[in-house]
Design a protein around this motif. Structure first.
Motif, PDB file in Angstrom:
ATOM      1  N   VAL A  34       0.827  -1.205   0.000  1.00  0.00           N
ATOM      2  CA  VAL A  34       0.000   0.000   0.000  1.00  0.00           C
ATOM      3  C   VAL A  34       0.864   1.258   0.000  1.00  0.00           C
ATOM      4  O   VAL A  34       0.744   2.119  -0.867  1.00  0.00           O
ATOM      5  CB  VAL A  34      -0.947   0.020   1.223  1.00  0.00           C
ATOM      6  N   LEU A  35       1.751   1.362   0.978  1.00  0.00           N
ATOM      7  CA  LEU A  35       2.435   2.635   1.195  1.00  0.00           C
ATOM      8  C   LEU A  35       3.510   2.935   0.162  1.00  0.00           C
ATOM      9  O   LEU A  35       3.759   4.110  -0.146  1.00  0.00           O
ATOM     10  CB  LEU A  35       2.961   2.698   2.618  1.00  0.00           C
ATOM     11  N   SER A  36       4.118   1.927  -0.415  1.00  0.00           N
ATOM     12  CA  SER A  36       5.052   2.200  -1.516  1.00  0.00           C
ATOM     13  C   SER A  36       4.296   2.729  -2.731  1.00  0.00           C
ATOM     14  O   SER A  36       4.789   3.597  -3.448  1.00  0.00           O
ATOM     15  CB  SER A  36       5.843   0.942  -1.886  1.00  0.00           C
ATOM     16  N   ARG A  37       3.099   2.213  -2.942  1.00  0.00           N
ATOM     17  CA  ARG A  37       2.280   2.744  -4.044  1.00  0.00           C
ATOM     18  C   ARG A  37       1.856   4.182  -3.758  1.00  0.00           C
ATOM     19  O   ARG A  37       1.852   5.028  -4.655  1.00  0.00           O
ATOM     20  CB  ARG A  37       1.073   1.854  -4.286  1.00  0.00           C
ATOM     21  N   VAL A  38       1.476   4.467  -2.513  1.00  0.00           N
ATOM     22  CA  VAL A  38       1.094   5.833  -2.155  1.00  0.00           C
ATOM     23  C   VAL A  38       2.271   6.775  -2.408  1.00  0.00           C
ATOM     24  O   VAL A  38       2.109   7.852  -2.987  1.00  0.00           O
ATOM     25  CB  VAL A  38       0.610   5.911  -0.694  1.00  0.00           C
ATOM     26  N   THR A  39       3.464   6.374  -1.997  1.00  0.00           N
ATOM     27  CA  THR A  39       4.654   7.199  -2.196  1.00  0.00           C
ATOM     28  C   THR A  39       4.915   7.432  -3.677  1.00  0.00           C
ATOM     29  O   THR A  39       5.169   8.567  -4.111  1.00  0.00           O
ATOM     30  CB  THR A  39       5.879   6.538  -1.541  1.00  0.00           C
ATOM     31  N   ARG A  40       4.843   6.398  -4.471  1.00  0.00           N
ATOM     32  CA  ARG A  40       5.105   6.530  -5.906  1.00  0.00           C
ATOM     33  C   ARG A  40       4.028   7.368  -6.593  1.00  0.00           C
ATOM     34  O   ARG A  40       4.325   8.183  -7.466  1.00  0.00           O
ATOM     35  CB  ARG A  40       5.240   5.155  -6.543  1.00  0.00           C
ATOM     36  N   LEU A  41       2.778   7.164  -6.180  1.00  0.00           N
ATOM     37  CA  LEU A  41       1.704   7.986  -6.733  1.00  0.00           C
ATOM     38  C   LEU A  41       1.885   9.450  -6.350  1.00  0.00           C
ATOM     39  O   LEU A  41       1.638  10.346  -7.173  1.00  0.00           O
ATOM     40  CB  LEU A  41       0.344   7.484  -6.255  1.00  0.00           C
ATOM     41  N   ALA A  42       2.318   9.713  -5.127  1.00  0.00           N
ATOM     42  CA  ALA A  42       2.536  11.091  -4.694  1.00  0.00           C
ATOM     43  C   ALA A  42       3.609  11.757  -5.542  1.00  0.00           C
ATOM     44  O   ALA A  42       3.471  12.926  -5.920  1.00  0.00           O
ATOM     45  CB  ALA A  42       2.914  11.128  -3.215  1.00  0.00           C
ATOM     46  N   ARG A  43       4.668  11.025  -5.852  1.00  0.00           N
ATOM     47  CA  ARG A  43       5.724  11.601  -6.703  1.00  0.00           C
ATOM     48  C   ARG A  43       5.190  11.924  -8.090  1.00  0.00           C
ATOM     49  O   ARG A  43       5.482  12.987  -8.648  1.00  0.00           O
ATOM     50  CB  ARG A  43       6.901  10.637  -6.801  1.00  0.00           C
ATOM     51  N   LEU A  45       2.058  12.477  -8.890  1.00  0.00           N
ATOM     52  CA  LEU A  45       1.112  13.569  -8.747  1.00  0.00           C
ATOM     53  C   LEU A  45       1.843  14.897  -8.609  1.00  0.00           C
ATOM     54  O   LEU A  45       1.445  15.905  -9.208  1.00  0.00           O
ATOM     55  CB  LEU A  45       0.206  13.338  -7.534  1.00  0.00           C
ATOM     56  N   ASP A  46       2.923  14.929  -7.851  1.00  0.00           N
ATOM     57  CA  ASP A  46       3.721  16.155  -7.726  1.00  0.00           C
ATOM     58  C   ASP A  46       4.217  16.626  -9.087  1.00  0.00           C
ATOM     59  O   ASP A  46       4.183  17.820  -9.389  1.00  0.00           O
ATOM     60  CB  ASP A  46       4.911  15.946  -6.787  1.00  0.00           C
ATOM     61  N   ARG A  47       4.679  15.688  -9.919  1.00  0.00           N
ATOM     62  CA  ARG A  47       5.153  16.066 -11.258  1.00  0.00           C
ATOM     63  C   ARG A  47       4.007  16.584 -12.121  1.00  0.00           C
ATOM     64  O   ARG A  47       4.160  17.580 -12.841  1.00  0.00           O
ATOM     65  CB  ARG A  47       5.848  14.882 -11.928  1.00  0.00           C
ATOM     66  N   ALA A  48       2.841  15.927 -12.052  1.00  0.00           N
ATOM     67  CA  ALA A  48       1.691  16.364 -12.843  1.00  0.00           C
ATOM     68  C   ALA A  48       1.217  17.743 -12.384  1.00  0.00           C
ATOM     69  O   ALA A  48       0.874  18.602 -13.202  1.00  0.00           O
ATOM     70  CB  ALA A  48       0.557  15.343 -12.739  1.00  0.00           C
ATOM     71  N   ARG A  49       1.217  17.954 -11.069  1.00  0.00           N
ATOM     72  CA  ARG A  49       0.812  19.261 -10.548  1.00  0.00           C
ATOM     73  C   ARG A  49       1.799  20.341 -10.974  1.00  0.00           C
ATOM     74  O   ARG A  49       1.397  21.432 -11.359  1.00  0.00           O
ATOM     75  CB  ARG A  49       0.690  19.207  -9.023  1.00  0.00           C
ATOM     76  N   ALA A  50       3.069  20.048 -10.876  1.00  0.00           N
ATOM     77  CA  ALA A  50       4.081  21.029 -11.295  1.00  0.00           C
ATOM     78  C   ALA A  50       3.886  21.412 -12.754  1.00  0.00           C
ATOM     79  O   ALA A  50       4.023  22.580 -13.126  1.00  0.00           O
ATOM     80  CB  ALA A  50       5.479  20.479 -11.049  1.00  0.00           C
ATOM     81  N   HIS A  56       1.173  28.441 -15.762  1.00  0.00           N
ATOM     82  CA  HIS A  56       0.723  29.707 -15.184  1.00  0.00           C
ATOM     83  C   HIS A  56       1.862  30.393 -14.429  1.00  0.00           C
ATOM     84  O   HIS A  56       1.622  31.289 -13.621  1.00  0.00           O
ATOM     85  CB  HIS A  56      -0.478  29.456 -14.270  1.00  0.00           C
ATOM     86  N   HIS A  57       3.079  29.928 -14.699  1.00  0.00           N
ATOM     87  CA  HIS A  57       4.298  30.493 -14.111  1.00  0.00           C
ATOM     88  C   HIS A  57       4.271  30.435 -12.584  1.00  0.00           C
ATOM     89  O   HIS A  57       4.699  31.368 -11.907  1.00  0.00           O
ATOM     90  CB  HIS A  57       4.540  31.917 -14.605  1.00  0.00           C
ATOM     91  N   LEU A  58       3.745  29.314 -12.065  1.00  0.00           N
ATOM     92  CA  LEU A  58       3.675  29.114 -10.622  1.00  0.00           C
ATOM     93  C   LEU A  58       4.440  27.866 -10.221  1.00  0.00           C
ATOM     94  O   LEU A  58       4.415  26.860 -10.935  1.00  0.00           O
ATOM     95  CB  LEU A  58       2.226  28.944 -10.153  1.00  0.00           C
ATOM     96  N   GLU A  59       5.089  27.935  -9.085  1.00  0.00           N
ATOM     97  CA  GLU A  59       5.653  26.756  -8.440  1.00  0.00           C
ATOM     98  C   GLU A  59       4.556  26.152  -7.562  1.00  0.00           C
ATOM     99  O   GLU A  59       3.573  26.837  -7.222  1.00  0.00           O
ATOM    100  CB  GLU A  59       6.849  27.149  -7.569  1.00  0.00           C
TER     101      GLU A  59
END
Length: 170
Positions: A34-43, A45-50, A56-59
Protein backbone atom coordinates in the motif's frame (compact mmCIF):
# COMPACT_ATOMS: atom_id res chain seq x y z
CA UNK A 1 -11.63 -7.07 -5.51
CA UNK A 2 -10.54 -5.71 -8.85
CA UNK A 3 -10.59 -2.11 -9.93
CA UNK A 4 -12.62 -1.21 -13.02
CA UNK A 5 -13.52 -4.86 -13.58
CA UNK A 6 -10.18 -6.36 -14.57
CA UNK A 7 -7.27 -7.73 -12.57
CA UNK A 8 -4.44 -5.23 -12.37
CA UNK A 9 -1.14 -6.07 -14.00
CA UNK A 10 1.81 -6.58 -11.65
CA UNK A 11 3.79 -3.41 -11.15
CA UNK A 12 7.17 -2.31 -9.80
CA UNK A 13 5.85 -2.40 -6.23
CA UNK A 14 4.86 -6.04 -6.62
CA UNK A 15 8.42 -6.74 -7.77
CA UNK A 16 10.07 -4.92 -4.88
CA UNK A 17 7.76 -6.55 -2.31
CA UNK A 18 8.48 -9.98 -3.79
CA UNK A 19 12.21 -9.25 -3.60
CA UNK A 20 11.97 -8.17 0.05
CA UNK A 21 9.86 -11.23 0.88
CA UNK A 22 12.50 -13.43 -0.73
CA UNK A 23 15.41 -11.68 0.99
CA UNK A 24 13.71 -11.19 4.35
CA UNK A 25 11.15 -13.97 4.75
CA UNK A 26 11.20 -13.26 8.50
CA UNK A 27 9.47 -9.89 7.95
CA UNK A 28 5.89 -9.09 7.01
CA UNK A 29 6.43 -6.71 4.09
CA UNK A 30 2.75 -6.35 3.15
CA UNK A 31 2.56 -2.67 4.30
CA UNK A 32 4.81 -1.90 1.34
CA UNK A 33 2.03 -3.04 -1.02
CA UNK A 34 0.00 0.00 0.00
CA UNK A 35 2.43 2.63 1.19
CA UNK A 36 5.05 2.20 -1.52
CA UNK A 37 2.28 2.74 -4.04
CA UNK A 38 1.09 5.83 -2.15
CA UNK A 39 4.65 7.20 -2.20
CA UNK A 40 5.10 6.53 -5.91
CA UNK A 41 1.70 7.99 -6.73
CA UNK A 42 2.54 11.09 -4.69
CA UNK A 43 5.72 11.60 -6.70
CA UNK A 44 3.83 11.25 -9.98
CA UNK A 45 1.11 13.57 -8.75
CA UNK A 46 3.72 16.15 -7.73
CA UNK A 47 5.15 16.07 -11.26
CA UNK A 48 1.69 16.36 -12.84
CA UNK A 49 0.81 19.26 -10.55
CA UNK A 50 4.08 21.03 -11.30
CA UNK A 51 3.29 20.70 -15.00
CA UNK A 52 -0.19 22.18 -14.53
CA UNK A 53 1.19 25.09 -12.51
CA UNK A 54 4.12 25.78 -14.84
CA UNK A 55 1.70 26.89 -17.54
CA UNK A 56 0.72 29.71 -15.18
CA UNK A 57 4.30 30.49 -14.11
CA UNK A 58 3.68 29.11 -10.62
CA UNK A 59 5.65 26.76 -8.44
CA UNK A 60 3.73 24.24 -6.33
CA UNK A 61 4.38 26.21 -3.13
CA UNK A 62 3.11 29.38 -4.79
CA UNK A 63 -0.11 27.64 -5.77
CA UNK A 64 -0.48 26.38 -2.19
CA UNK A 65 -0.33 29.88 -0.72
CA UNK A 66 -2.44 31.51 -3.43
CA UNK A 67 -5.08 28.78 -3.27
CA UNK A 68 -5.32 29.11 0.53
CA UNK A 69 -6.08 32.80 0.04
CA UNK A 70 -8.55 32.10 -2.77
CA UNK A 71 -10.39 29.45 -0.75
CA UNK A 72 -10.74 31.91 2.14
CA UNK A 73 -13.39 33.74 0.09
CA UNK A 74 -13.79 37.45 -0.40
CA UNK A 75 -11.81 39.54 0.30
CA UNK A 76 -9.23 36.70 -0.15
CA UNK A 77 -7.17 37.60 2.90
CA UNK A 78 -5.53 35.63 5.70
CA UNK A 79 -3.00 36.31 8.40
CA UNK A 80 0.46 34.77 8.00
CA UNK A 81 -0.42 32.42 10.88
CA UNK A 82 -3.51 31.22 9.04
CA UNK A 83 -1.40 30.65 5.94
CA UNK A 84 1.11 28.64 8.01
CA UNK A 85 -1.72 26.43 9.27
CA UNK A 86 -3.22 26.04 5.79
CA UNK A 87 0.06 25.11 4.09
CA UNK A 88 1.84 23.22 6.89
CA UNK A 89 5.11 25.17 6.76
CA UNK A 90 7.02 27.11 9.40
CA UNK A 91 6.46 30.79 10.02
CA UNK A 92 9.94 31.61 8.71
CA UNK A 93 9.24 29.73 5.50
CA UNK A 94 5.91 31.52 5.14
CA UNK A 95 7.53 34.94 5.59
CA UNK A 96 9.94 34.13 2.78
CA UNK A 97 7.09 32.87 0.58
CA UNK A 98 4.98 35.96 1.18
CA UNK A 99 7.99 38.17 0.34
CA UNK A 100 8.53 36.32 -2.93
CA UNK A 101 4.85 36.37 -3.89
CA UNK A 102 4.62 40.08 -3.07
CA UNK A 103 7.65 40.77 -5.28
CA UNK A 104 5.71 39.14 -8.14
CA UNK A 105 2.56 41.19 -7.35
CA UNK A 106 0.57 38.03 -6.57
CA UNK A 107 -0.14 39.07 -2.96
CA UNK A 108 0.11 42.25 -0.94
CA UNK A 109 0.49 42.91 2.76
CA UNK A 110 -1.61 45.36 4.70
CA UNK A 111 -1.83 46.19 8.40
CA UNK A 112 -4.39 44.23 10.37
CA UNK A 113 -7.43 46.24 11.38
CA UNK A 114 -7.85 44.24 14.59
CA UNK A 115 -4.21 43.97 15.71
CA UNK A 116 -1.93 46.98 15.30
CA UNK A 117 1.13 44.71 15.23
CA UNK A 118 -0.44 42.22 12.84
CA UNK A 119 -0.32 41.90 9.08
CA UNK A 120 -2.87 40.57 6.63
CA UNK A 121 -1.90 38.97 3.32
CA UNK A 122 -4.28 39.63 0.44
CA UNK A 123 -4.55 38.05 -2.98
CA UNK A 124 -4.05 40.59 -5.78
CA UNK A 125 -6.06 40.49 -9.02
CA UNK A 126 -3.05 38.99 -10.83
CA UNK A 127 -2.70 36.40 -8.06
CA UNK A 128 -6.35 35.47 -8.44
CA UNK A 129 -6.00 35.14 -12.21
CA UNK A 130 -2.96 32.91 -11.81
CA UNK A 131 -4.46 30.63 -9.16
CA UNK A 132 -7.81 30.33 -10.94
CA UNK A 133 -6.14 29.35 -14.22
CA UNK A 134 -3.80 26.92 -12.48
CA UNK A 135 -6.73 25.29 -10.68
CA UNK A 136 -8.55 24.67 -13.97
CA UNK A 137 -5.46 23.00 -15.45
CA UNK A 138 -4.82 21.05 -12.22
CA UNK A 139 -8.31 19.61 -12.23
CA UNK A 140 -7.96 18.54 -15.85
CA UNK A 141 -4.62 16.83 -15.12
CA UNK A 142 -6.11 15.08 -12.10
CA UNK A 143 -9.17 13.91 -14.02
CA UNK A 144 -6.82 12.26 -16.50
CA UNK A 145 -4.86 10.62 -13.67
CA UNK A 146 -8.06 9.17 -12.20
CA UNK A 147 -9.61 8.13 -15.52
CA UNK A 148 -8.72 4.47 -14.90
CA UNK A 149 -11.03 4.32 -11.89
CA UNK A 150 -14.79 4.38 -12.17
CA UNK A 151 -16.67 6.86 -9.93
CA UNK A 152 -17.49 4.30 -7.24
CA UNK A 153 -13.84 3.16 -7.08
CA UNK A 154 -12.78 6.81 -6.80
CA UNK A 155 -15.21 7.29 -3.89
CA UNK A 156 -13.94 4.13 -2.19
CA UNK A 157 -10.31 5.16 -2.63
CA UNK A 158 -11.05 8.64 -1.28
CA UNK A 159 -12.78 7.13 1.77
CA UNK A 160 -9.94 4.72 2.46
CA UNK A 161 -7.31 7.45 2.12
CA UNK A 162 -9.37 9.74 4.38
CA UNK A 163 -9.43 7.00 7.03
CA UNK A 164 -5.68 6.45 6.76
CA UNK A 165 -4.96 10.18 6.86
CA UNK A 166 -7.17 10.64 9.93
CA UNK A 167 -5.28 7.91 11.76
CA UNK A 168 -1.93 9.44 10.83
CA UNK A 169 -3.08 12.93 11.86
CA UNK A 170 -3.87 11.77 15.41
Amino acid sequence: MTVAGSPPAPDDVDALVAAWARERPDLDVTPLLVLSRVTRLARRLDRARASAFAGHHLETWEFDVLSALRRAGRPYELSPGQLVAATLVTSGTMTNRIDRLQARDLVRRRPSRSDRRGVIVALTPSGQTAVDGALIDLLEHERVLLAGLNPSDQELLAALLRTLQARLSD
